[in-house]
Design an enzyme around this catalytic site. Structure first.
Site, PDB file in Angstrom:
ATOM      1  N   SER A 118      60.435 -71.367  16.478  1.00 46.93           N
ATOM      2  CA  SER A 118      59.895 -71.392  17.836  1.00 46.93           C
ATOM      3  C   SER A 118      59.813 -72.778  18.455  1.00 46.93           C
ATOM      4  O   SER A 118      59.556 -72.881  19.656  1.00 46.93           O
ATOM      5  CB  SER A 118      58.507 -70.770  17.855  1.00 46.93           C
ATOM      6  N   LYS A 159      61.878 -73.207  21.458  1.00 46.07           N
ATOM      7  CA  LYS A 159      61.480 -72.651  22.757  1.00 46.07           C
ATOM      8  C   LYS A 159      61.186 -73.746  23.790  1.00 46.07           C
ATOM      9  O   LYS A 159      61.281 -73.519  24.989  1.00 46.07           O
ATOM     10  CB  LYS A 159      60.270 -71.727  22.583  1.00 46.07           C
ATOM     11  N   TYR A 194      68.501 -65.496  21.699  1.00 38.30           N
ATOM     12  CA  TYR A 194      67.174 -65.843  21.159  1.00 38.30           C
ATOM     13  C   TYR A 194      67.230 -66.108  19.648  1.00 38.30           C
ATOM     14  O   TYR A 194      66.731 -67.131  19.157  1.00 38.30           O
ATOM     15  CB  TYR A 194      66.198 -64.704  21.481  1.00 38.30           C
ATOM     16  N   TYR A 235      50.525 -70.614  19.596  1.00 42.27           N
ATOM     17  CA  TYR A 235      50.129 -69.199  19.622  1.00 42.27           C
ATOM     18  C   TYR A 235      48.632 -69.106  19.893  1.00 42.27           C
ATOM     19  O   TYR A 235      48.096 -69.883  20.698  1.00 42.27           O
ATOM     20  CB  TYR A 235      50.487 -68.485  18.304  1.00 42.27           C
ATOM     21  N   VAL A 251      57.548 -70.729  12.948  1.00 40.81           N
ATOM     22  CA  VAL A 251      57.200 -70.068  11.682  1.00 40.81           C
ATOM     23  C   VAL A 251      57.996 -70.601  10.482  1.00 40.81           C
ATOM     24  O   VAL A 251      57.703 -70.252   9.349  1.00 40.81           O
ATOM     25  CB  VAL A 251      57.325 -68.528  11.726  1.00 40.81           C
TER      26      VAL A 251
HETATM   27  N1  GLU Z   1      62.362 -66.233  15.495  1.00 39.32           N
HETATM   28  C1  GLU Z   1      60.991 -65.996  15.228  1.00 39.32           C
HETATM   29  C2  GLU Z   1      60.573 -64.629  15.692  1.00 39.32           C
HETATM   30  O1  GLU Z   1      61.025 -64.208  16.693  1.00 39.32           O
HETATM   31  C3  GLU Z   1      60.210 -67.068  15.890  1.00 39.32           C
HETATM   32  C4  GLU Z   1      58.786 -66.975  15.590  1.00 39.32           C
HETATM   33  C5  GLU Z   1      58.092 -68.280  15.656  1.00 39.32           C
HETATM   34  O2  GLU Z   1      58.564 -69.304  15.171  1.00 39.32           O
HETATM   35  O3  GLU Z   1      57.016 -68.253  16.220  1.00 39.32           O
HETATM   36  O4  GLU Z   1      59.823 -63.943  15.083  1.00 39.32           O
END
Ligand code: GLU
Length: 310
Positions: free
Chosen positions: A65, A68, A192, A244, A262
């Site tokens: 993430s 992002k 994604y 988060y 993650v």
């Molecule tokens: N590719 C992971 C998912 O979609 C990213 C999650 C993350 O790093 O928060 O679950």
């Protein structure tokens, strides 16, 4: 202060040795479950270009993430303020893959850093492109930011997510049902999953974030990436939404804009001073790197870099 930075980084690295292996490695993406939980790397790049690093700072890991931030920057470059018609700017207070909030808010995700929001951003990056072109554009952008052509996507991670990303498919289908995605779900998720599967080292990641520490301009390459206003605003989103439903706790303890993934990576920014990245795969209950968060807390304490004061 920055003269002592390498000593500070070394000290934090040494102090946290006894904590390595704590937390839980993300295993819902099968390919990530294989990573050694005792890995720990740190890199701090100051705005004058000095790199201070320790541990496994040169080992590539799945940035997940953290990517992002880069896709949001690209989407804002392509679509400007209309990006915000598709995704909000408020902390979610919900887990990163929550579907409940999305229903209540009629398919407009709270912010670009939860999964639903990042999927909406992938849809924006996809505009006018095939998925392959969009993935290429994102990878080229990350290489440009870090000034490193060796950065690559790990196809086995992308595949692993594609095979098991039931929730992400649910989120994307849900948004599509509200007419909030312009492209087929498979295409959007292809983009994604691939940007989440970019592999980078802590040093590369810290360098990629440098433009956010220096008013939108990468001082090492001289490239103006975004305006200073946009850099400031991306930092604000990272501070409020980058961890988060642990974003408040990270702001409280560390006090820096940051984005976690993650895979156990966190990129953080001390505006006007430095960009930094840590990696340790064990996650805390909110899905943020446990040792990585501790390392940044110690770093912010020792340097006085918190945006809230010394
Ligand atoms: N590719 C992971 C998912 O979609 C990213 C999650 C993350 O790093 O928060 O679950």
């Amino acid at each position: 202060m920055t003269d002592d930075l390498q000593a500070i980084v070394d000290r934090i690295h040494a102090k946290l040795q006894s904590r390595l292996g704590e937390g839980k490695v993300a295993d819902y993406i099968p390919q990530l479950a294989h990573v050694d939980p005792r890995k720990f790397g740190m890199a701090v790049v100051t705005v004058d270009g000095k790199v201070n690093s320790a541990g496994d700072c040169a080992e590539p890991f799945s940035i997940q993430s953290v990517s992002k931030v880069f896709t949001l920057t690209l989407a804002l470059g392509k679509h400007g303020e209309t990006t915000w018609n598709r995704v909000g700017r408020e902390p979610s207070g919900s887990p990163f893959n929550s579907i409940v909030q999305l229903e209540q808010e009629a398919g407009k995700p709270r912010n670009p850093f939860i999964n639903a929001g990042a999927i909406a951003v992938s849809d924006l990056v996809l505009a006018g492109h095939t998925p392959r072109e969009a993935i290429g554009e994102i990878l080229r952008f990350v290489r440009y930011l870090a000034d490193d052509e060796t950065i690559a996507i790990d196809p086995s991670v992308a595949k692993s997510e594609e095979a098991t990303g039931y929730r992400n498919f649910a989120l994307a289908n849900f948004m599509r049902s509200f007419n909030k995605l312009s492209h087929p779900v498979e295409h959007v998720l292809g983009v994604y999953f691939h940007h989440c599967a970019i592999s980078m080292t802590c040093t590369q990641l810290a360098r990629a974030g440098l433009f956010l520490a220096a008013n939108g301009r990468n001082p090492m390459t001289g490239h103006t990436v975004v305006s200073s206003q946009r850099a400031r605003r991306i930092n604000a989103l990272m501070l409020t939404c980058g961890h988060y439903d642990g974003s408040g706790e990270f702001a409280y303890r560390v006090g820096l804009p940051g984005k976690s993934g993650v895979g156990g990576g966190i990129m953080a920014v001390a505006p006007g001073r430095a960009s930094m990245a840590v990696w340790s795969p064990g996650l805390n209950q909110n899905g943020n790197s446990l040792v990585g968060s501790l390392a940044l807390e110690m770093l912010a304490d020792e340097t006085g870099w918190s945006v809230f004061g010394h």
